[in-house]
Write a protein that holds these residues in place. Structure first.
Motif, PDB file in Angstrom:
ATOM      1  N   GLN B 125       0.827  -1.213   0.000  1.00 52.65           N
ATOM      2  CA  GLN B 125       0.000   0.000   0.000  1.00 52.65           C
ATOM      3  C   GLN B 125       0.860   1.261   0.000  1.00 52.65           C
ATOM      4  N   LEU B 126       2.011   1.187   0.686  1.00 54.73           N
ATOM      5  CA  LEU B 126       2.927   2.334   0.714  1.00 54.73           C
ATOM      6  C   LEU B 126       3.471   2.584  -0.695  1.00 54.73           C
ATOM      7  N   LEU B 127       3.899   1.512  -1.361  1.00 56.88           N
ATOM      8  CA  LEU B 127       4.427   1.644  -2.719  1.00 56.88           C
ATOM      9  C   LEU B 127       3.386   2.248  -3.654  1.00 56.88           C
ATOM     10  N   GLN B 128       2.128   1.832  -3.480  1.00 57.41           N
ATOM     11  CA  GLN B 128       1.040   2.398  -4.288  1.00 57.41           C
ATOM     12  C   GLN B 128       0.913   3.900  -4.066  1.00 57.41           C
ATOM     13  N   ARG B 129       1.053   4.319  -2.803  1.00 55.04           N
ATOM     14  CA  ARG B 129       0.928   5.750  -2.504  1.00 55.04           C
ATOM     15  C   ARG B 129       2.085   6.546  -3.106  1.00 55.04           C
ATOM     16  N   LEU B 130       3.244   5.878  -3.247  1.00 49.81           N
ATOM     17  CA  LEU B 130       4.420   6.581  -3.750  1.00 49.81           C
ATOM     18  C   LEU B 130       4.457   6.621  -5.287  1.00 49.81           C
ATOM     19  N   ALA B 131       3.564   5.838  -5.920  1.00 54.01           N
ATOM     20  CA  ALA B 131       3.626   5.650  -7.379  1.00 54.01           C
ATOM     21  C   ALA B 131       3.364   6.915  -8.199  1.00 54.01           C
ATOM     22  N   ASP B 132       2.478   7.815  -7.723  1.00 55.91           N
ATOM     23  CA  ASP B 132       2.087   8.960  -8.558  1.00 55.91           C
ATOM     24  C   ASP B 132       3.042  10.153  -8.494  1.00 55.91           C
ATOM     25  N   GLY B 133       4.118  10.049  -7.734  1.00 53.39           N
ATOM     26  CA  GLY B 133       5.119  11.112  -7.729  1.00 53.39           C
ATOM     27  C   GLY B 133       4.831  12.315  -6.855  1.00 53.39           C
ATOM     28  N   THR B 134       3.733  12.308  -6.095  1.00 54.37           N
ATOM     29  CA  THR B 134       3.420  13.440  -5.206  1.00 54.37           C
ATOM     30  C   THR B 134       4.411  13.507  -4.042  1.00 54.37           C
ATOM     31  N   VAL B 135       4.765  12.334  -3.553  1.00 53.76           N
ATOM     32  CA  VAL B 135       5.583  12.283  -2.336  1.00 53.76           C
ATOM     33  C   VAL B 135       7.047  12.572  -2.652  1.00 53.76           C
ATOM     34  N   GLU B 136       7.605  13.521  -1.868  1.00 54.13           N
ATOM     35  CA  GLU B 136       8.999  13.913  -2.066  1.00 54.13           C
ATOM     36  C   GLU B 136       9.919  13.312  -1.012  1.00 54.13           C
ATOM     37  N   GLU B 137       9.350  13.064   0.163  1.00 56.19           N
ATOM     38  CA  GLU B 137      10.177  12.516   1.247  1.00 56.19           C
ATOM     39  C   GLU B 137       9.395  11.494   2.061  1.00 56.19           C
ATOM     40  N   VAL B 138      10.073  10.373   2.331  1.00 58.20           N
ATOM     41  CA  VAL B 138       9.506   9.365   3.236  1.00 58.20           C
ATOM     42  C   VAL B 138      10.380   9.341   4.483  1.00 58.20           C
ATOM     43  N   ILE B 139       9.748   9.650   5.618  1.00 59.72           N
ATOM     44  CA  ILE B 139      10.479   9.638   6.890  1.00 59.72           C
ATOM     45  C   ILE B 139      10.182   8.299   7.573  1.00 59.72           C
TER      46      ILE B 139
END
Lengths: 199, 199
Positions: B125-139
């Protein structure tokens, strides 16, 4: 802070004795995550506890009917009454299977600091039970601490005028304990109450 | 053993984490003896917890709607995702008021002994959220213990292929703590992560 219900449940659980916010939170999550936990049964029991459980009209023990199962049991010896502070103590004594008489729950112990005098305890009800002459022995089984001792002394003085045997539970070393670690008061009591085993 | 309801309630409470038979008994008596305790509210909240509270479809946090209040909040920065093990961690981080991004709750940490591998966690689910390129940083904010560290290492390796900044919470001496009592690993980390204050 959680959203609505979770936080409300944590707050409500936190009002119960021995449950801090951390435990309340752990409980809430356990319920949320454990499919098998029967939450509706717990909810039902809580409501039933308030609605159906009260204190025995005779002895003050917990009861679902007007009187408790011990007071209703014809096999129990009505000539013996064991006086305890709380209903919890009844359960502890029942576990020993040593005592086959009846109980009288005082509802606490004399404690001037907490504003609990003899009038706050179910002592009047005890005297009423002793009035008809059925009872031959009253065993005082209050806690072996300051308040319990004060209550025991008060009761024994009060009851000494009646033609009834008054006894107290023995004080001494706990079975399975280590003499070395016994406090001096307990050890002193163990000496005082020593029993002859030979000659 | 108590009569019916009291014992049943003690048993049911005893199934909750952190509540032994003694605490369960104390709770039951507290409810019985405290008129002001709102037992029906507690019963209601327990049922509502099961019926209305679940986990956010996006981040896995607790939610009363399909998504949680944080995911729904337009003021939160969607370019930042903080990955935590449990919903409890979200609350802990929210308390600091330092973080204004979104969360991703894994639902645990990698622990081979407990049979928890990456597949058991909400990593897909995390990978899915990261797929569209909105996220710049994962803490990555997993617990600073063996399982948490393993999970953090696994995640950082997995995410390193994406064009996203991956960071981890700093390790070091706890504020208000005593250097003397810090364990050697923490102290070692504090040295490693030391920051320049002058020159």
């Amino acid at each position: 802070m959680y959203e609505g219900i979770v936080q409300e449940l944590i707050d409500e659980f936190g009002r119960l004795p021995g449950i801090g916010p951390k435990s309340a939170q752990r409980i809430a999550f356990h319920i949320l995550q454990t499919e098998t936990f029967d939450v509706s049964r717990l909810a039902e029991l809580l409501t039933e506890l308030r609605d159906k459980v009260h204190f025995c009209a005779i002895c003050g023990n917990v009861a679902e009917q007007e009187t408790c199962s011990i007071c209703r049991d014809p096999r129990r010896n009505p000539a013996l009454i064991c006086v305890v502070e709380e209903a919890k103590d009844v359960v502890a004594i029942e576990r020993t299977r040593e005592f086959r008489g009846l109980y009288h729950v005082l509802g606490g112990a004399i404690s001037p600091i907490d504003g609990i005098g003899p009038e706050e305890l179910r002592i009047r009800q005890l005297l009423q039970r002793l009035a008809d002459g059925t009872v031959e022995e009253v065993i005082i089984a209050t806690d072996p601490n300051l308040e319990g001792e004060a209550t025991a002394t008060y009761l024994s003085r009060l009851l000494t005028t009646l033609e009834i045997r008054i006894t107290r539970l023995a004080s001494g070393l706990p079975v399975g304990g280590d003499l070395e670690y016994a406090d001096e008061v307990t050890l002193g009591r163990a000496f005082e109450g020593r029993t002859v085993v030979a000659r």
